[in-house]
Write an enzyme that holds these catalytic residues in place. Structure first.
Site, PDB file in Angstrom:
ATOM      1  N   HIS A 311       0.854  -1.187   0.000  1.00 58.31           N
ATOM      2  CA  HIS A 311       0.000   0.000   0.000  1.00 58.31           C
ATOM      3  C   HIS A 311       0.887   1.233   0.000  1.00 58.31           C
ATOM      4  O   HIS A 311       1.957   1.220   0.605  1.00 58.31           O
ATOM      5  CB  HIS A 311      -0.894   0.003   1.252  1.00 58.31           C
ATOM      6  CG  HIS A 311      -2.051   0.932   1.125  1.00 58.31           C
ATOM      7  ND1 HIS A 311      -1.959   2.269   1.444  1.00 58.31           N
ATOM      8  CD2 HIS A 311      -3.317   0.725   0.682  1.00 58.31           C
ATOM      9  CE1 HIS A 311      -3.125   2.837   1.215  1.00 58.31           C
ATOM     10  NE2 HIS A 311      -3.960   1.926   0.745  1.00 58.31           N
ATOM     11  N   ASP A 369      -7.907  -5.646   0.242  1.00 60.19           N
ATOM     12  CA  ASP A 369      -8.410  -6.483  -0.844  1.00 60.19           C
ATOM     13  C   ASP A 369      -8.004  -7.944  -0.733  1.00 60.19           C
ATOM     14  O   ASP A 369      -8.492  -8.778  -1.483  1.00 60.19           O
ATOM     15  CB  ASP A 369      -7.908  -5.940  -2.192  1.00 60.19           C
ATOM     16  CG  ASP A 369      -8.558  -4.612  -2.506  1.00 60.19           C
ATOM     17  OD1 ASP A 369      -9.774  -4.515  -2.300  1.00 60.19           O
ATOM     18  OD2 ASP A 369      -7.859  -3.694  -2.930  1.00 60.19           O
TER      19      ASP A 369
END
Ligand code: CMC
Length: 435
Positions: A311, A369
């Protein structure tokens, strides 16, 4: 309260007597930012920051992330507490209006949202223009963009009441648009929304129900869906939110801005990652093939990434991923799925990656996710609907950020600069003289 100025950075240009003082602005938490607005005027230089990794583009009171500590706050409230104790519509009120609603506010907000769930009937025929095998994100982009052609009475962005109605319409109608995109793709009749159901419950009813049977929505699954929506509701200035703000900074109407956000969300580096994770797990196929796959991820020339990992902001476990993993176990238990080979594969993949020096040194952890696709698949969602679901939830964040931007007195059109490295000025060459 705006950011407070305290301290400064002095910049000098080597070999010249030019200097400037950049004030440091402090928010309520998080690192200070250097105010570079006078940089070009004082020194004649711009800043260079591809991907905006070091650039704050706005002041915001909505969402705060501490990527090193793995903290996510909506209006100051930790995501873990909201996911455990709140509901998606309560969170929507919080993001949009700044505070959790009291009982009367909550009832009036819910009534407002749940009474706007129907679409203009002419939008039905809009769907017929798409191929049945169109990706539902393509349908979502098109139909949401088209809302501005249907709701002319809420397009004045300078009128607070128009802004409020547009926000309600978008939050309320998104599940209907999304569910109809799915129904269209499988050739089933569209299910009309039921305003006596909760937000997530109604979405599951429109997704899974058929007109020939009375629909039953499992409360455990609808609670899990509500929690998934809460986890995806906002995430400060990510790519799609920045897209919404950039489009909105030109004065474009909110429906057009959210359609732009949906387009931006679609990519596999952003909201498309949940779909990509399932595809990746399918390709790996078996636990025995994990070492081979990890070796390909680590190979600089392969372009293969471990989807659902890494991320831009989190350099620690994404707090949403932990809640997602727990929810995943709850959903599978409710559905009586004792051994899910995909979940086993995902858990082993996570274990292997988290103990591998490549991922440790780059601080790559599971993101939101990584587990969401497994839950959605178990709940019966086809893979190509995963990102659509993300868009339904994120609409609340997008519209809250859009509203904040429009109401910000410092708001100007978004217009980045560049480092030009193309040809310098040259004269046009007629065709017959070109080599
Ligand atoms: N697998 C393998 N290597 C990775 C991964 C990954 N998933 N993510 C980052 N890296 C490596 C990358 O190769 C680079 O290595 P090096 O420094 O040797 O060149 C380093 O880590 C930094 O990567 P980056 O691409 O510069 O980082 P970024 O902040 O630009 O990208 C990201 C962030 C989310 C796009 C990236 O981590 C990624 O592509 N992850 C996979 C896709 C994904 O799961 N996306 C969902 C994000 S969370 C939900 C959302 O935002 O919508």
């Amino acid at each position: 309260m705006s950011g407070t100025a305290n301290g400064s950075i002095t910049l000098t240009v080597e070999g010249s007597n030019k200097a400037t003082r950049l004030p440091l602005l402090h928010g309520s938490i998080g690192p200070a930012v250097a105010d570079i607005r006078k940089l070009y005027g004082d020194l004649g230089v711009f800043t260079y920051d591809p991907g905006y990794g070091a650039t704050a583009s706005c002041e915001s009171r909505i969402t705060y992330i501490d990527g090193d500590e793995g903290v996510l706050l909506y209006r100051g409230y930790p995501i873990e507490q909201l996911a455990e104790h709140s509901t998606f519509l309560e969170v929507a009120h919080l993001l949009l209006n700044g505070e959790l609603p009291n009982r009367a506010e909550s009832q009036s907000f819910e009534r407002g949202i749940l009474r706007h769930t129907m679409l203009h009937e002419q939008i039905r025929s809009f769907y017929n223009g798409f191929r049945r095998d169109a990706h539902p994100m393509a349908v979502l982009c098109g139909v949401v963009g088209a809302l501005s052609a249907f709701y002319h009475d809420s397009l004045d962005i300078n009128d607070p009441e128009h802004r409020r109605i547009s926000a309600f319409r978008l939050i309320a109608k998104m599940p209907t648009i999304a569910a109809w995109a799915y129904k269209y793709s499988i050739g089933q009749p569209f299910m009309y929304p039921r305003n006596d159901l909760g937000y997530a419950e109604n979405f599951l009813h429109m997704m899974n129900g058929v007109p020939t049977e009375s629909s039953y929505v499992n409360p455990v699954l609808s609670r899990a869906m509500d929690r998934i929506l809460i986890l995806h509701a906002d995430h400060e200035q990510n790519a799609s939110t920045s897209t919404v703000r950039l489009a909105g900074s030109t004065g474009a109407n909110p429906f057009a801005c959210i359609a732009a956000g949906i387009a931006s969300l679609w990519g596999p580096a952003h909201g498309g990652a949940n779909e990509a994770v399932l595809k990746m797990l399918g390709e790996i196929g078996h636990i025995d093939r994990i070492p081979d796959f990890i070796a390909r991820v680590k190979d600089k020339n392969s372009n293969v990434r471990l989807m659902g990992f890494g991320h831009r902001v989190y350099k620690n476990y994404d707090p949403r991923a932990k809640i997602m993993e727990r929810t995943c176990h709850e959903v599978l238990a409710e559905l009586g799925i004792k051994d899910d080979p995909l979940l086993d594969l995902a858990m082993e993949l996570e274990r292997v990656a988290l103990s591998d020096e490549y991922f440790i040194s780059k601080k790559l952890y599971p993101n939101v996710d990584f587990y969401s696709g497994i839950i959605l698949k178990a709940m019966g969602f086809p893979t190509h609907m995963f990102t659509v679901l993300f868009a339904v939830a994120r609409t609340v964040g997008w519209i809250s950020q859009w509203k904040e931007m429009i109401e910000d007195p410092l708001q100007r059109i978004g217009r980045p600069r560049q480092l030009y490295i193309g040809p310098t000025q040259r004269d046009f060459v007629p065709m017959e003289q070109r080599g």
